[in-house]
Design a protein around this motif. Sequence first.
Motif, PDB file in Angstrom:
ATOM      1  N   LEU A   1     -29.421  51.637  31.830  1.00 30.55           N
ATOM      2  CA  LEU A   1     -29.714  51.489  30.394  1.00 30.55           C
ATOM      3  C   LEU A   1     -29.123  52.647  29.604  1.00 30.55           C
ATOM      4  CD1 LEU A   1     -33.333  50.070  29.914  1.00 30.55           C
ATOM      5  CD2 LEU A   1     -31.193  48.879  30.268  1.00 30.55           C
ATOM      6  N   LEU A   2     -29.222  53.825  30.184  1.00 34.62           N
ATOM      7  CA  LEU A   2     -28.669  55.022  29.526  1.00 34.62           C
ATOM      8  C   LEU A   2     -27.157  54.859  29.319  1.00 34.62           C
ATOM      9  CD1 LEU A   2     -29.918  57.670  28.576  1.00 34.62           C
ATOM     10  CD2 LEU A   2     -29.258  58.713  30.730  1.00 34.62           C
TER      11      LEU A   2
ATOM     12  N   ILE B   1     -26.403  52.477  26.531  1.00 35.30           N
ATOM     13  CA  ILE B   1     -26.613  53.114  25.205  1.00 35.30           C
ATOM     14  C   ILE B   1     -25.439  54.036  24.856  1.00 35.30           C
ATOM     15  CG2 ILE B   1     -28.100  54.744  23.953  1.00 35.30           C
ATOM     16  CD1 ILE B   1     -30.481  53.501  25.533  1.00 35.30           C
ATOM     17  N   ILE B   2     -25.029  54.870  25.825  1.00 32.60           N
ATOM     18  CA  ILE B   2     -23.932  55.820  25.550  1.00 32.60           C
ATOM     19  C   ILE B   2     -22.634  55.069  25.242  1.00 32.60           C
ATOM     20  CG2 ILE B   2     -22.475  57.637  26.562  1.00 32.60           C
ATOM     21  CD1 ILE B   2     -24.970  58.514  28.174  1.00 32.60           C
TER      22      ILE B   2
ATOM     23  N   LYS C   1     -22.710  53.261  21.882  1.00 32.66           N
ATOM     24  CA  LYS C   1     -22.508  54.186  20.762  1.00 32.66           C
ATOM     25  C   LYS C   1     -21.043  54.639  20.701  1.00 32.66           C
ATOM     26  CE  LYS C   1     -23.635  56.553  17.347  1.00 32.66           C
ATOM     27  NZ  LYS C   1     -23.781  55.828  16.120  1.00 32.66           N
ATOM     28  N   GLU C   2     -20.495  54.915  21.891  1.00 34.66           N
ATOM     29  CA  GLU C   2     -19.105  55.359  21.988  1.00 34.66           C
ATOM     30  C   GLU C   2     -18.150  54.322  21.381  1.00 34.66           C
ATOM     31  OE1 GLU C   2     -18.167  58.206  23.074  1.00 34.66           O
ATOM     32  OE2 GLU C   2     -16.050  58.054  23.635  1.00 34.66           O
TER      33      GLU C   2
ATOM     34  N   TYR D   1     -26.205  48.386  16.618  1.00 38.45           N
ATOM     35  CA  TYR D   1     -27.449  48.680  17.355  1.00 38.45           C
ATOM     36  C   TYR D   1     -28.082  47.388  17.908  1.00 38.45           C
ATOM     37  CZ  TYR D   1     -27.577  53.503  15.577  1.00 38.45           C
ATOM     38  OH  TYR D   1     -27.317  54.807  15.305  1.00 38.45           O
ATOM     39  N   SER D   2     -28.086  46.333  17.073  1.00 35.25           N
ATOM     40  CA  SER D   2     -28.747  45.093  17.503  1.00 35.25           C
ATOM     41  C   SER D   2     -28.032  44.502  18.720  1.00 35.25           C
ATOM     42  CB  SER D   2     -28.779  44.085  16.361  1.00 35.25           C
ATOM     43  OG  SER D   2     -27.467  43.903  15.874  1.00 35.25           O
TER      44      SER D   2
ATOM     45  N   ILE E   1     -26.424  46.232  20.995  1.00 40.85           N
ATOM     46  CA  ILE E   1     -26.776  47.068  22.162  1.00 40.85           C
ATOM     47  C   ILE E   1     -28.140  46.625  22.702  1.00 40.85           C
ATOM     48  CG2 ILE E   1     -27.283  49.431  22.952  1.00 40.85           C
ATOM     49  CD1 ILE E   1     -25.311  50.436  20.796  1.00 40.85           C
ATOM     50  N   TYR E   2     -29.053  46.351  21.761  1.00 41.15           N
ATOM     51  CA  TYR E   2     -30.391  45.914  22.196  1.00 41.15           C
ATOM     52  C   TYR E   2     -30.300  44.587  22.959  1.00 41.15           C
ATOM     53  CZ  TYR E   2     -35.298  44.611  22.196  1.00 41.15           C
ATOM     54  OH  TYR E   2     -36.553  44.237  22.611  1.00 41.15           O
ATOM     55  N   ASN E   3     -29.442  43.691  22.477  1.00 37.10           N
ATOM     56  CA  ASN E   3     -29.267  42.396  23.169  1.00 37.10           C
ATOM     57  C   ASN E   3     -28.693  42.596  24.572  1.00 37.10           C
ATOM     58  OD1 ASN E   3     -30.320  40.926  21.093  1.00 37.10           O
ATOM     59  ND2 ASN E   3     -28.334  40.629  20.071  1.00 37.10           N
TER      60      ASN E   3
ATOM     61  N   ILE F   1     -29.207  45.193  26.410  1.00 32.73           N
ATOM     62  CA  ILE F   1     -30.316  45.720  27.219  1.00 32.73           C
ATOM     63  C   ILE F   1     -31.214  44.567  27.665  1.00 32.73           C
ATOM     64  CG2 ILE F   1     -32.445  47.121  27.080  1.00 32.73           C
ATOM     65  CD1 ILE F   1     -30.811  49.089  25.328  1.00 32.73           C
ATOM     66  N   LYS F   2     -31.496  43.681  26.712  1.00 31.38           N
ATOM     67  CA  LYS F   2     -32.359  42.520  27.046  1.00 31.38           C
ATOM     68  C   LYS F   2     -31.724  41.690  28.156  1.00 31.38           C
ATOM     69  CE  LYS F   2     -34.387  40.047  23.696  1.00 31.38           C
ATOM     70  NZ  LYS F   2     -34.513  39.418  22.372  1.00 31.38           N
TER      71      LYS F   2
ATOM     72  N   GLN G   1     -32.068  43.385  31.409  1.00 26.88           N
ATOM     73  CA  GLN G   1     -33.460  43.349  31.888  1.00 26.88           C
ATOM     74  C   GLN G   1     -33.948  41.896  32.107  1.00 26.88           C
ATOM     75  OE1 GLN G   1     -34.022  46.564  32.964  1.00 26.88           O
ATOM     76  NE2 GLN G   1     -36.107  46.390  32.128  1.00 26.88           N
TER      77      GLN G   1
ATOM     78  N   ILE H   1     -34.435  39.563  29.972  1.00 28.02           N
ATOM     79  CA  ILE H   1     -35.407  39.094  28.977  1.00 28.02           C
ATOM     80  C   ILE H   1     -34.742  37.983  28.188  1.00 28.02           C
ATOM     81  CG2 ILE H   1     -36.650  39.719  26.845  1.00 28.02           C
ATOM     82  CD1 ILE H   1     -36.962  42.518  28.021  1.00 28.02           C
TER      83      ILE H   1
END
Lengths: 70, 732
Positions: free
Chosen positions: A42-43, A46-47, A50-51, A56-57, A59-61, A63-64, A67, A69
Amino acid sequence: MTANELFKELLRDTIFSEKYNFSEKQLEKMGMHEPSKPIVELLKLIIQGKENNIPYSSIYNQIKKFQKIK
Amino acid sequence: MSVNIINSIYFENFYNYYGSYENNTYNFKEGLNIVVADNGAGKSKFFNGILWLLKDIVYDSELNKDDKVEDVTFKIISDKAKDETSLGDSVRVGVKLSYQDSKFEYIVEKYFYSKRIEEGNPLHEKCWKSEAIEQEVSKRDLDLKTFHQVYSLEDQQRILDNIILKGLQPYALLQGEEIDNMIDFSTKDSLDKAINKLTNINRVKELVELSDYLLRRSDKDFDSMRKHHTKNANEFDEKLEKKEELVSDLAKNEKLLQATIDTLNSSKEERSNLLNSITNSKKRSEFRNKISEFEKEKLILSKEYENLLNNINSYFFNPEYSWLLMNLDGEMKTFSNIRDEFLEKRMKRKLRNELPTDIFTTVLPDGSPDFVSLEKMIGQEICFVCGREAKKGSDEWLYMKKVKDRPKPDLLKEQLSKNDFKDFFGDIQINAQEYYRKIIGINESVKQLKSKAAKYENEIREVLKKKEQAGEELFQFGGSSTSNNEKDKDKNILESYANANQRIGQCNIEIVKYKKEIDNLKISIDNVDKRISELGGSDLPKEYKETTELLTDISKIIGNTKDRIFSEILTRLETNSNKHFQNLTAGNNVDGGILKLSKTSGETVILEVVDKSGNPITGLSEGFQRMKKLAVVMAIISSRYNKQTFDYPLIADAPLSAFGKGFIEGFFNEVPNVFNQSIILVKELYDKERESHLTETGERILKKSEIGSFYLNEIEENKSQIERETKIICYK
């Protein structure tokens, strides 16, 4: 500071050894491209997000998705 | 990342830089490059050339404002070029710069033509019409010789912007007092901004923002999932609503706390700055008083000196000094000799006239020594004239008696011829006696007067020197002997200081109140959260909880890393600031103290100057204050991650005038340690009285090995503005 340098800086946090049981050696060898435990993955997401200036949204997707989700 | 180096700068008919590029070229190297110029010899014009290329502006020092070059083309044309351009002809005005990075060398140029369209005074704007400003950029591979034109405007702009990146220009382009604006310590986030700008800490801060966002989203999804699985939807909704209310209150209180902390910090900073000002203003007042005393003393001495000089005439006629008789002492001797000769001749004549032989004659004037004195001399057996003993019956005693018993003058006169001048000459000798003594003393009295005058001159010089010293010290404490507003300004300082103190007290009370409120809200949120979890049901998919927990940890990791990196940066910054500060202020006898950087609870960095025991030092002069800022900027540059020097040239116009004399050498020693290339335009090394036109310090700096190039700008002062041109002399 490159993304990899930033990643290495973040891995210096004690939480990785204390809570996630990474050894010092594992943390030292860890790179941006080798697979690892979810906290590290996950880290990286995120990095890299951003790079690459990903919204942001999105990136969240990612992650989901990682995971599993729905 | 490569390092940019400016190779050359050329000017063409740009202000005082009259003539073509070939006549107005500076070639620079890596390291320290110095251009020494007196006022009006082209320092600010040089800087304006850089501003034109980088920002399309020039700075008008008279009106203290920036002008767009396109609006002031007439102003920037060399007056001499204007004067020499005939009706219908055009003058070309331009600035060209060559720089290189690790791969390419670039030449960038901006120029325009201006045509003389009317006869009459060429210095009138109506006589000229300027064409649009043109821009040309070319580049070559460093391994090849040929330059190729860059046609794309976008590429041209990128090459121009890359000379010094816009965000870094405030730290690389310094003009006089601008050093004060680099970091304004009275603004709470000024130092933070500088650190962020020059280091990579912002990247971590951006990650903090992103991880907070991700956690909020995950939290929201988690709550929504729990709501979906709850068996008691009403209570769940109620608790969720309650939680949102509490979170909103918490955010409000945290915001208020932050604002109060900010106010506290800025008030503390203001108080600290005012404390400096109070000390400075006391010092200023002390030196202003001293200057006033010296002025009074000088006035009294000058008046006395003037009186002394005005009274010189009276010495000629005042009987006490009788300067009118100066150098007549020889005349007295000549007169006495002539009189002796006369008496001898007279005696011979007396003998010829067979005067009675027993008549006593003397060379002394009649009546001297007088009868009473002679009687006393005979009685006391001492000659009053020579002070020698004359025992009764001795030759000397008998001679004195003979003189006493000499015939009365009238008797002798009768026996001599008529028109005898013996008495007349005798009277002259007796009467002149008093003046003769004065004549002998004239040289001495002249000497005394001269020494008195010299004493006054010395005293006046001494007082003026003391006044000048006090003026310099006044300047060191930010004062000016000519400013009338300073007294009022100093008066306001006390009032502001009291207000800042009052605010600090108020903020401290409010901070305790908000912290308590925040703690209570956090406990309430935890309690509500626990209940929400209980209500969420047991069949909740585990990925939601797991994701929220992972993102919570990531948020903590990133937050901790940011704090750790910031703390490490501060330590490096403090060490390097002190290193630079010590070197920059090495030329001063006063101890500038130790710089201490600390982070406040409000994410703000505070800079203090302390002594060896950690006690704050206040009252440092403006020179020190400015060096403090420069030291911190240098430290920020040299404390960057994996990078200790600046990748862009430093170009500074008259930075030393803002520092003061004691800092000149320290500045030149330290700048090359931080900036790969620096171009410093300076007048403080100029001395027209010396053969080289450089001060001793200037000559010393010229010999240093770190000097890349050293130029002297000269201008012929006796020429009118229309004839003036800057001559560039290359010393190295």
